[in-house]
Design a protein around this motif. Sequence first.
Motif, mmCIF file in Angstrom:
data_model
loop_
_atom_site.group_PDB
_atom_site.id
_atom_site.type_symbol
_atom_site.label_atom_id
_atom_site.label_comp_id
_atom_site.label_asym_id
_atom_site.label_seq_id
_atom_site.Cartn_x
_atom_site.Cartn_y
_atom_site.Cartn_z
ATOM 1 N N VAL A 31 -8.188 1.614 10.502
ATOM 2 C CA VAL A 31 -7.162 2.466 9.910
ATOM 3 C C VAL A 31 -7.610 3.918 9.999
ATOM 4 N N ARG A 32 -6.816 4.702 10.747
ATOM 5 C CA ARG A 32 -7.099 6.138 10.898
ATOM 6 C C ARG A 32 -5.875 7.009 10.620
ATOM 7 N N ARG A 33 -4.687 6.416 10.752
ATOM 8 C CA ARG A 33 -3.433 7.160 10.601
ATOM 9 C C ARG A 33 -2.528 6.439 9.599
ATOM 10 N N PRO A 34 -1.565 7.146 9.015
ATOM 11 C CA PRO A 34 -0.674 6.504 8.042
ATOM 12 C C PRO A 34 0.029 5.258 8.586
ATOM 13 N N GLU A 35 0.460 5.291 9.832
ATOM 14 C CA GLU A 35 1.181 4.138 10.396
ATOM 15 C C GLU A 35 0.302 2.891 10.502
ATOM 16 N N ASP A 36 -1.032 3.073 10.511
ATOM 17 C CA ASP A 36 -1.941 1.922 10.561
ATOM 18 C C ASP A 36 -1.860 1.088 9.277
ATOM 19 N N LEU A 37 -1.397 1.688 8.186
ATOM 20 C CA LEU A 37 -1.299 0.985 6.908
ATOM 21 C C LEU A 37 -0.151 -0.024 6.880
ATOM 22 N N GLU A 38 0.806 0.136 7.777
ATOM 23 C CA GLU A 38 1.998 -0.712 7.755
ATOM 24 C C GLU A 38 1.731 -2.144 8.192
ATOM 25 N N ILE A 40 -1.120 -4.093 7.678
ATOM 26 C CA ILE A 40 -2.296 -4.749 7.089
ATOM 27 C C ILE A 40 -1.953 -5.439 5.775
ATOM 28 N N ASP A 41 -2.743 -6.481 5.473
ATOM 29 C CA ASP A 41 -2.585 -7.256 4.243
ATOM 30 C C ASP A 41 -3.613 -6.861 3.186
ATOM 31 N N GLY A 42 -4.565 -6.024 3.549
ATOM 32 C CA GLY A 42 -5.601 -5.552 2.650
ATOM 33 C C GLY A 42 -6.395 -4.481 3.366
ATOM 34 N N ILE A 43 -7.178 -3.715 2.612
ATOM 35 C CA ILE A 43 -7.978 -2.654 3.238
ATOM 36 C C ILE A 43 -9.384 -2.636 2.660
ATOM 37 N N LEU A 44 -10.351 -2.442 3.536
ATOM 38 C CA LEU A 44 -11.749 -2.310 3.149
ATOM 39 C C LEU A 44 -12.164 -0.857 3.350
ATOM 40 N N LEU A 45 -12.756 -0.281 2.313
ATOM 41 C CA LEU A 45 -13.264 1.090 2.375
ATOM 42 C C LEU A 45 -14.779 1.011 2.451
ATOM 43 N N ILE A 53 -15.032 11.385 3.697
ATOM 44 C CA ILE A 53 -13.907 10.456 3.836
ATOM 45 C C ILE A 53 -12.678 11.012 3.114
ATOM 46 N N ASP A 54 -12.875 11.570 1.917
ATOM 47 C CA ASP A 54 -11.781 12.184 1.164
ATOM 48 C C ASP A 54 -11.138 13.315 1.974
ATOM 49 N N ARG A 55 -11.955 14.215 2.504
ATOM 50 C CA ARG A 55 -11.414 15.356 3.276
ATOM 51 C C ARG A 55 -10.681 14.887 4.525
ATOM 52 N N LEU A 56 -11.267 13.931 5.244
ATOM 53 C CA LEU A 56 -10.629 13.439 6.471
ATOM 54 C C LEU A 56 -9.320 12.718 6.165
ATOM 55 N N ALA A 57 -9.290 11.946 5.092
ATOM 56 C CA ALA A 57 -8.054 11.245 4.716
ATOM 57 C C ALA A 57 -6.939 12.244 4.429
ATOM 58 N N ARG A 58 -7.279 13.339 3.786
ATOM 59 C CA ARG A 58 -6.273 14.367 3.525
ATOM 60 C C ARG A 58 -5.862 15.066 4.817
ATOM 61 N N SER A 59 -6.834 15.387 5.671
ATOM 62 C CA SER A 59 -6.543 16.082 6.935
ATOM 63 C C SER A 59 -5.628 15.271 7.850
ATOM 64 N N PHE A 60 -5.830 13.944 7.868
ATOM 65 C CA PHE A 60 -5.043 13.076 8.753
ATOM 66 C C PHE A 60 -3.752 12.588 8.102
ATOM 67 N N GLY A 61 -3.435 13.095 6.902
ATOM 68 C CA GLY A 61 -2.209 12.688 6.223
ATOM 69 C C GLY A 61 -2.243 11.246 5.742
ATOM 70 N N LEU A 62 -3.442 10.705 5.581
ATOM 71 C CA LEU A 62 -3.604 9.296 5.221
ATOM 72 C C LEU A 62 -3.735 9.082 3.714
ATOM 73 N N ARG A 63 -4.195 10.086 2.993
ATOM 74 C CA ARG A 63 -4.492 9.910 1.576
ATOM 75 C C ARG A 63 -3.288 9.446 0.771
ATOM 76 N N PRO A 65 -0.244 8.151 1.593
ATOM 77 C CA PRO A 65 0.268 6.806 1.892
ATOM 78 C C PRO A 65 -0.683 5.692 1.441
ATOM 79 N N LEU A 66 -1.986 5.930 1.534
ATOM 80 C CA LEU A 66 -2.948 4.924 1.089
ATOM 81 C C LEU A 66 -2.901 4.777 -0.432
ATOM 82 N N VAL A 67 -2.829 5.876 -1.146
ATOM 83 C CA VAL A 67 -2.714 5.820 -2.604
ATOM 84 C C VAL A 67 -1.449 5.054 -2.994
ATOM 85 N N ALA A 68 -0.342 5.305 -2.300
ATOM 86 C CA ALA A 68 0.911 4.605 -2.596
ATOM 87 C C ALA A 68 0.773 3.106 -2.356
ATOM 88 N N ARG A 69 0.122 2.720 -1.260
ATOM 89 C CA ARG A 69 -0.061 1.284 -0.980
ATOM 90 C C ARG A 69 -0.961 0.633 -2.029
#
Length: 194
Positions: A31-38, A40-45, A53-63, A65-69
């Motif tokens: 998972v690197r982009r928001p569309e990658d979240l669509e 998956i059935d679970g996510i491992l951090l 990781i926090d900064r990159l998630a914000r930079s890639f627009g992933l934070r 959508p991941l928080v919402a999921r």
Amino acid sequence: MVTTVGVLALQGGVREHVRMLESLGARVSRVRRPEDLERIDGILLPGGESTVIDRLARSFGLRDPLVARLRAGLPAFGTCAGMILLADRLADGAAGQRTFGGLDVTVRRNAFGGQAASFDALLDAPAIGPGPVAATFIRAPIVADPGSADVLASLPDGRVVAVEQGPILAAAFHPELTGEDRLHRRFLARARAA
């Protein structure tokens, strides 16, 4: 049915988790982009550097959508930095650092000191299963306050190092480095049930 789980692949120990999950029969997606979240059935951090990781998630627009999921009930498992990112509260976060949240816990970063203070331990953790849990701690956090989360493992001195709450599981250590697969199995069971 094959379960597809994501591994957050922005920075950190991605490869070891991918290997572990695949050995347990899961299909793994990085998972690197928001569309990658669509898909998956679970996510491992994974472990790594939580501030990066926090900064990159914000930079890639992933934070966001991941928080919402996560808020919608996506099963998650975080190790080391992943535990930090899943905590609702940080006791000593870096300036401007944010978490994804999901676990009603307070986590303290680098609770054991720097890299030179890393160590291995065998944990007595009956909630995880019979026999000791082989754990590697690398610049590891601790759970300073477990809040409403269930404690799965503690060090002999009482410091909490693994918790779960609903579909979210977190460990301060690296089970993927010792071949300890019980926490990964627990995570996969939640992802399969979701």
